[in-house]
Design a protein around this motif. Structure first.
Motif, PDB file in Angstrom:
ATOM      1  N   ASP A  93       0.835  -1.038   0.002  1.00 35.96           N
ATOM      2  CA  ASP A  93      -0.045  -0.022  -0.003  1.00 35.96           C
ATOM      3  C   ASP A  93       0.930   1.252   0.084  1.00 35.96           C
ATOM      4  OD1 ASP A  93      -1.903   1.852   0.099  1.00 35.96           O
ATOM      5  OD2 ASP A  93      -2.797   1.364   2.322  1.00 35.96           O
ATOM      6  N   TRP A  94       1.166   1.704  -1.198  1.00 38.13           N
ATOM      7  CA  TRP A  94       2.118   2.740  -1.183  1.00 38.13           C
ATOM      8  C   TRP A  94       1.142   3.999  -1.029  1.00 38.13           C
ATOM      9  CZ3 TRP A  94       6.920   4.097  -0.834  1.00 38.13           C
ATOM     10  CH2 TRP A  94       7.374   5.479  -1.374  1.00 38.13           C
ATOM     11  N   ARG A  95       1.478   4.885  -0.074  1.00 37.91           N
ATOM     12  CA  ARG A  95       0.651   5.980   0.411  1.00 37.91           C
ATOM     13  C   ARG A  95       1.364   7.250   0.581  1.00 37.91           C
ATOM     14  NH1 ARG A  95      -1.187   3.482   6.032  1.00 37.91           N
ATOM     15  NH2 ARG A  95      -2.329   5.369   6.293  1.00 37.91           N
ATOM     16  N   ASP A  96       2.246   7.652  -0.640  1.00 35.73           N
ATOM     17  CA  ASP A  96       3.078   8.798  -0.493  1.00 35.73           C
ATOM     18  C   ASP A  96       2.420   9.972  -0.595  1.00 35.73           C
ATOM     19  OD1 ASP A  96       5.702   9.847  -0.751  1.00 35.73           O
ATOM     20  OD2 ASP A  96       5.151  10.462  -2.567  1.00 35.73           O
ATOM     21  N   ASP A  97       0.961   9.836  -1.200  1.00 30.80           N
ATOM     22  CA  ASP A  97       0.260  11.132  -1.301  1.00 30.80           C
ATOM     23  C   ASP A  97      -0.301  11.616   0.105  1.00 30.80           C
ATOM     24  OD1 ASP A  97      -1.121   8.936  -1.137  1.00 30.80           O
ATOM     25  OD2 ASP A  97      -2.833   9.868  -2.154  1.00 30.80           O
ATOM     26  N   GLU A  98      -0.130  10.741   0.894  1.00 24.78           N
ATOM     27  CA  GLU A  98      -0.427  10.998   2.585  1.00 24.78           C
ATOM     28  C   GLU A  98       0.515  11.722   3.321  1.00 24.78           C
ATOM     29  OE1 GLU A  98      -2.613   8.018   4.382  1.00 24.78           O
ATOM     30  OE2 GLU A  98      -3.141   6.997   2.531  1.00 24.78           O
ATOM     31  N   ARG A  99       1.779  11.723   2.783  1.00 27.81           N
ATOM     32  CA  ARG A  99       3.037  12.139   3.493  1.00 27.81           C
ATOM     33  C   ARG A  99       3.001  13.590   3.850  1.00 27.81           C
ATOM     34  NH1 ARG A  99       9.130  10.378   2.140  1.00 27.81           N
ATOM     35  NH2 ARG A  99      10.113  11.495   4.018  1.00 27.81           N
ATOM     36  N   PRO A 100       2.881  13.956   5.053  1.00 31.83           N
ATOM     37  CA  PRO A 100       3.253  15.437   5.428  1.00 31.83           C
ATOM     38  C   PRO A 100       4.560  15.848   5.035  1.00 31.83           C
ATOM     39  CG  PRO A 100       2.249  14.027   7.240  1.00 31.83           C
ATOM     40  CD  PRO A 100       2.715  12.972   6.346  1.00 31.83           C
ATOM     41  N   ARG A 101       4.699  16.700   4.392  1.00 33.79           N
ATOM     42  CA  ARG A 101       6.057  17.335   3.831  1.00 33.79           C
ATOM     43  C   ARG A 101       6.241  18.522   4.716  1.00 33.79           C
ATOM     44  NH1 ARG A 101       8.378  13.927   0.253  1.00 33.79           N
ATOM     45  NH2 ARG A 101       6.739  12.703  -1.009  1.00 33.79           N
ATOM     46  N   SER A 102       5.479  19.250   5.361  1.00 32.71           N
ATOM     47  CA  SER A 102       5.447  20.645   6.030  1.00 32.71           C
ATOM     48  C   SER A 102       4.587  20.583   7.343  1.00 32.71           C
ATOM     49  CB  SER A 102       5.322  21.537   5.147  1.00 32.71           C
ATOM     50  OG  SER A 102       3.796  21.504   4.739  1.00 32.71           O
ATOM     51  N   VAL A 103       4.646  21.479   8.304  1.00 33.04           N
ATOM     52  CA  VAL A 103       3.651  21.707   9.183  1.00 33.04           C
ATOM     53  C   VAL A 103       2.305  22.060   8.589  1.00 33.04           C
ATOM     54  CG1 VAL A 103       3.094  23.121  11.396  1.00 33.04           C
ATOM     55  CG2 VAL A 103       5.594  22.341  10.906  1.00 33.04           C
ATOM     56  N   GLU A 104       2.425  22.689   7.464  1.00 32.93           N
ATOM     57  CA  GLU A 104       0.859  22.906   7.108  1.00 32.93           C
ATOM     58  C   GLU A 104       0.337  21.814   6.614  1.00 32.93           C
ATOM     59  OE1 GLU A 104       3.856  24.744   6.345  1.00 32.93           O
ATOM     60  OE2 GLU A 104       3.479  26.286   7.684  1.00 32.93           O
ATOM     61  N   ASP A 105       1.204  20.707   6.002  1.00 33.85           N
ATOM     62  CA  ASP A 105       0.376  19.508   5.368  1.00 33.85           C
ATOM     63  C   ASP A 105      -0.055  18.900   6.680  1.00 33.85           C
ATOM     64  OD1 ASP A 105       1.115  20.037   3.057  1.00 33.85           O
ATOM     65  OD2 ASP A 105       2.763  18.728   2.869  1.00 33.85           O
ATOM     66  N   LEU A 106      -0.087  18.924   7.643  1.00 31.73           N
ATOM     67  CA  LEU A 106      -0.618  18.235   8.852  1.00 31.73           C
ATOM     68  C   LEU A 106      -2.224  18.565   8.848  1.00 31.73           C
ATOM     69  CD1 LEU A 106       1.945  18.756  11.796  1.00 31.73           C
ATOM     70  CD2 LEU A 106       1.649  16.914  10.504  1.00 31.73           C
ATOM     71  N   PHE A 107      -2.584  19.701   8.251  1.00 29.76           N
ATOM     72  CA  PHE A 107      -3.635  20.046   8.621  1.00 29.76           C
ATOM     73  C   PHE A 107      -4.605  20.036   7.092  1.00 29.76           C
ATOM     74  CE2 PHE A 107      -1.197  22.687  11.326  1.00 29.76           C
ATOM     75  CZ  PHE A 107      -1.962  22.604  12.399  1.00 29.76           C
ATOM     76  N   LYS A 108      -3.936  19.280   6.037  1.00 25.17           N
ATOM     77  CA  LYS A 108      -4.419  19.718   4.793  1.00 25.17           C
ATOM     78  C   LYS A 108      -6.033  18.701   4.687  1.00 25.17           C
ATOM     79  CE  LYS A 108      -1.845  15.877   2.674  1.00 25.17           C
ATOM     80  NZ  LYS A 108      -0.525  15.645   1.746  1.00 25.17           N
ATOM     81  N   ASP A 109      -6.047  17.785   5.372  1.00 26.96           N
ATOM     82  CA  ASP A 109      -7.477  17.045   5.343  1.00 26.96           C
ATOM     83  C   ASP A 109      -8.323  17.311   6.218  1.00 26.96           C
ATOM     84  OD1 ASP A 109      -6.324  15.574   3.224  1.00 26.96           O
ATOM     85  OD2 ASP A 109      -5.340  14.152   4.453  1.00 26.96           O
ATOM     86  N   ASP A 110      -8.094  18.436   7.099  1.00 27.75           N
ATOM     87  CA  ASP A 110      -8.933  18.892   8.183  1.00 27.75           C
ATOM     88  C   ASP A 110     -10.202  19.576   7.547  1.00 27.75           C
ATOM     89  OD1 ASP A 110      -7.437  17.882   9.984  1.00 27.75           O
ATOM     90  OD2 ASP A 110      -6.922  19.883  11.018  1.00 27.75           O
ATOM     91  N   PRO A 111     -11.346  19.190   8.353  1.00 29.19           N
ATOM     92  CA  PRO A 111     -12.687  20.058   7.688  1.00 29.19           C
ATOM     93  C   PRO A 111     -12.348  21.717   7.822  1.00 29.19           C
ATOM     94  CG  PRO A 111     -12.950  19.179   9.722  1.00 29.19           C
ATOM     95  CD  PRO A 111     -11.611  18.626   9.418  1.00 29.19           C
ATOM     96  N   PRO A 112     -13.128  22.611   7.192  1.00 32.20           N
ATOM     97  CA  PRO A 112     -13.022  23.878   7.385  1.00 32.20           C
ATOM     98  C   PRO A 112     -13.083  24.280   8.795  1.00 32.20           C
ATOM     99  CG  PRO A 112     -14.355  23.425   5.557  1.00 32.20           C
ATOM    100  CD  PRO A 112     -14.118  22.104   6.086  1.00 32.20           C
ATOM    101  N   LEU A 113     -12.287  25.276   9.227  1.00 32.64           N
ATOM    102  CA  LEU A 113     -12.549  25.704  10.564  1.00 32.64           C
ATOM    103  C   LEU A 113     -13.327  26.986  10.726  1.00 32.64           C
ATOM    104  CD1 LEU A 113     -11.027  25.703  13.494  1.00 32.64           C
ATOM    105  CD2 LEU A 113      -9.612  27.408  12.788  1.00 32.64           C
ATOM    106  N   LYS A 114     -14.369  26.589  11.808  1.00 35.39           N
ATOM    107  CA  LYS A 114     -15.064  27.431  11.993  1.00 35.39           C
ATOM    108  C   LYS A 114     -14.723  27.913  13.652  1.00 35.39           C
ATOM    109  CE  LYS A 114     -18.990  25.848   9.352  1.00 35.39           C
ATOM    110  NZ  LYS A 114     -20.309  25.483   9.217  1.00 35.39           N
TER     111      LYS A 114
END
Length: 720
Positions: free
Chosen positions: A507-528
């Motif tokens: 299961d190659w999952r390179d597209d999920e890899r965080p490459r920066s601190v900002e990437d940690l939040f990329k799949d989060d829902p919009p913040l309210k």
């Protein structure tokens, strides 16, 4: 009765009613032991004194006043009360002082000398106090103290009390001291019936357990709870909490925060961020959500953990971070994902774990195993442990339990991957936090793209063995060794079956890899973010002496002691100490450097300009009599005010040691001088280098003979 008689009767009744109403507004003398007239010194006035039985009793509009002596100007509807003065309004307001002047026209009272005003909820003390009965307000501007038993003691430079609302407004150098806390603020609204305090401007609430800072806030002094807005911050022993809005309960050492939160662990050098948090100081725990992020600050490379929710528990020497749901970790040379991440800062173990929330038989269940990336290597397994050295803050080793799988892409082929799987994996890191050795044990399988020194593909190696040991250089496989090999073949790429290119579970999952601190939040829902309603902005209080009050004062056609500048004085230039009329020795005067008690920028600073003791003095053309010298002072240091002989042996008739404070205070001394031909002078003396002295409103008054026994020297409560 005919119409004319009826009209006359109505007119007489109306005039009688008006006259009665006017008489009711007149100041009444209910009792006096003695009445004298002294038109030379008090034209148009009656001098009333007490007897052995009781004090002089005065009444006006429901207010009663008692004193030892009163000077009553009945034509002006005005009275001055001296000695042990008491004023009572209804059943709630009581005031005592040495002196009160009161106008029946303006219904304005001015009290001075050890003033104390009480109501059922609080007590005000000050040197001077104004009371406007028309508006039901009290006001001081030269420093005062308010005491409420259950809330504490409040001091300020300026204070105003709205009696109907039970509300105080304090301005400048406001301090509330209670058994549990101390509050400092510039602007402070306080309700005496509830104990509610509203803070504006830079403010702090300090307890044994915490220090809260804000520039807009609320505090319930009875229940010890409150909230802070605008640059809000709470300092505990080992944590600093910052956020747009902070709620705190000092009974429980609990705080919650909303929006743009930052919690700093000052001992372990770690930070937690998010947009909603709860901190339990006594339990050494915190909970944070809404873009929660935990940061372990290291010298060269910090570690970031993000999840839906993060909890930090444990004593400072043993903090544990628990990140739940969609947890991710990142540092420049390593990143990972799991359902949850648990990090023990004492042992240095960080666990990446999946929490089963759906049964294995549920067809909607999608299992994505914990995953870790280091350089070009991807590692997965049922559970992953990262082991760090707490002292060096470097990663030491890696453990993968059950279904260990390592994948790295063969960068020279189009769709080739080096793969190793087995039951368990042990990895070792070098000093650069790079994975340099991996051992896979139990049922190890592998696929390697074998290349020569020129990076030409030799073939694809696929095998099974008991275990495999791999050495890495710069993230690439440099060498591998199989133990207890069962089978294995090296296939030319053209003859390697396509279906054999991937091991089971690949299961190659390179597209999920965080490459920066900002990437940690990329799949989060919009913040309210929560809408913070907060407090109303500070509304500066209107001038106590506003136009309506000044109109009433002008209508009374009297000049009161209420305005010190209008008080008749034998001194010239009472506010201009730089004038040549004031003789200066070893001092200099800086004009108009401070706000005076009247609110204008007209108070002077007096500074010592040498190593010698300095003084400033003014003499008058009087050689005998009784005198009262008064002056407003504030600052830092110890000085004296004197009444003394101008020449001869400079006899000191009276002096007062003054311990200066940061609030304005009116200091007074009295003295009697026999006629020896020498003039009298007043002085500020004993000014030494380093003293900060502000002065204003110097007055020298000759006391009429009949008042000498009543006008006593003012005691300095700060006298040493």
């Amino acid at each position: 009765m005919n119409k004319l008689q009826l009209l006359l009767f109505t007119l007489i009744i109306g005039i009688s009613s008006i006259t009665s109403a006017q008489e009711q507004k007149k100041i009444k003398i209910e009792y006096a032991g003695k009445l004298t007239i002294d038109n030379e010194n008090y034209p148009g006035a009656k001098i009333l004194t007490r007897d052995d039985a009781q004090q002089v009793h005065i009444e006006h509009g429901g207010a009663n006043m008692w004193c030892d002596k009163a000077i009553h100007y009945s034509k002006d509807n005005f009275i001055e009360a001296y000695g042990n003065v008491k004023l009572k309004q209804g059943d709630t307001i009581n005031m005592t002082s040495k002196y009160i002047e009161y106008s029946g026209i303006t219904e304005l009272a001015f009290a001075s000398g050890d003033v104390v005003m009480t109501d059922p909820n609080s007590t005000i003390t000050s040197d001077t106090l104004y009371m406007d009965r028309t508006r039901q307000q009290a006001f001081y501007r030269s420093g005062g103290t308010v005491v409420k038993d259950s809330s504490g003691t409040i001091t300020s430079k300026i204070g105003r009390y709205y009696m109907d609302q039970k509300k105080y407004q304090f301005v400048e150098d406001v301090v509330l001291v209670s058994e549990e806390s101390t509050i400092n603020s510039n602007y402070f609204d306080f309700y005496s019936d509830t104990g509610y305090a509203y803070l504006f401007g830079p403010s702090t609430i300090t307890t044994e357990e915490s220090k809260t800072y804000c520039e807009k806030g609320f505090y319930d002094t009875e229940n010890k709870i409150g909230y802070a807005l605008k640059k809000a911050r709470i300092d505990y022993d080992d944590r600093i909490i910052e956020g747009d809005s902070l709620f705190f309960d000092n009974n429980k050492s609990f705080a919650s925060a909303s929006n743009n939160i930052k919690i700093t662990d000052t001992i372990n050098n770690s930070i937690v961020k998010g947009h909603y948090a709860e901190v339990f100081k006594e339990k050494d725990s915190l909970f944070i959500t809404k873009r929660a992020l935990a940061i372990t600050v290291q010298e060269n490379d910090s570690i970031y953990i993000h999840a839906d929710k993060i909890m930090v528990t444990g004593k400072p020497e043993h903090r544990i971070i628990n990140a739940y749901y969609n947890a991710r970790i990142f540092k420049t040379d390593l990143s990972g994902k799991a359902d949850s991440i648990h990090s023990d800062e004492k042992t240095g173990i960080t666990k990446l774990i999946n929490i089963p929330r759906l049964s294995k038989g549920d067809k909607f269940s999608v299992v994505r195993k914990p995953i870790l990336w280091n350089l070009e290597n991807q590692m997965t397994g049922d559970t992953i442990h990262l082991i760090s050295n707490p002292e060096s803050e470097k990663i030491d080793s890696l453990l993968v339990f059950e279904n260990a799988f390592v994948i790295s892409k063969d960068t020279l082929s189009q769709n080739g991957y080096n793969q190793i799987n087995g039951k368990r994996l042990v990895g070792l890191f070098n000093d650069k936090n790079e994975l340099n050795k991996v051992d896979v044990t139990k049922n190890a399988q592998s696929i390697f793209y074998a290349r020569n020194d020129k990076q030409e593909l030799i073939g694809i190696d696929k095998s099974k063995s008991g275990s495999i040991s791999i050495l890495f250089t710069d993230g690439d496989i440099d060498e591998y060794t199989r133990f207890n090999q069962i089978d294995g073949n090296l296939f030319p790429e053209s003859k390697f079956p396509e279906k054999e290119k991937f091991l089971k579970g690949f299961d190659w999952r390179d597209d999920e890899r965080p490459r920066s601190v900002e990437d940690l939040f990329k799949d989060d829902p919009p913040l309210k973010l929560a809408v913070i309603k907060g407090l109303e902005d500070y509304i500066p209080q209107d001038d106590f002496f506003d136009q309506s009050l000044n109109d009433r004062i002008n209508a009374s056609k009297r000049i009161y002691k209420i305005n010190p500048k209008k008080q008749k004085s034998l001194l010239l230039y009472p506010n201009d100490f730089d004038n040549l009329k004031w003789i200066k020795n070893n001092i200099t005067v800086i004009k108009n450097t401070e706000y005076a008690p009247n609110g204008n920028m007209e108070a002077d600073q007096i500074k010592n300009t040498s190593k010698k003791v300095g003084f400033i003095t003014q003499s008058i053309n009087e050689t005998n009599g009784s005198f009262k010298y008064s002056i407003w002072l504030k600052g830092q240091g110890h000085v004296k005010i004197n009444l003394q002989e101008m020449y001869g042996d400079f006899t000191v008739y009276n002096k007062l040691d003054v311990n200066l404070t940061t609030n304005w205070k009116l200091y007074e001394i009295n003295a009697t001088k026999e006629n020896d031909g020498h003039k009298i002078r007043c002085a500020i003396s004993n000014i030494v280098e380093g003293d900060t002295v502000y002065s204003w409103g110097a007055t020298l008054i000759k006391i009429p003979k009949d008042q000498v026994s009543i006008s006593q020297p003012k005691k300095d409560n700060n006298k040493k």
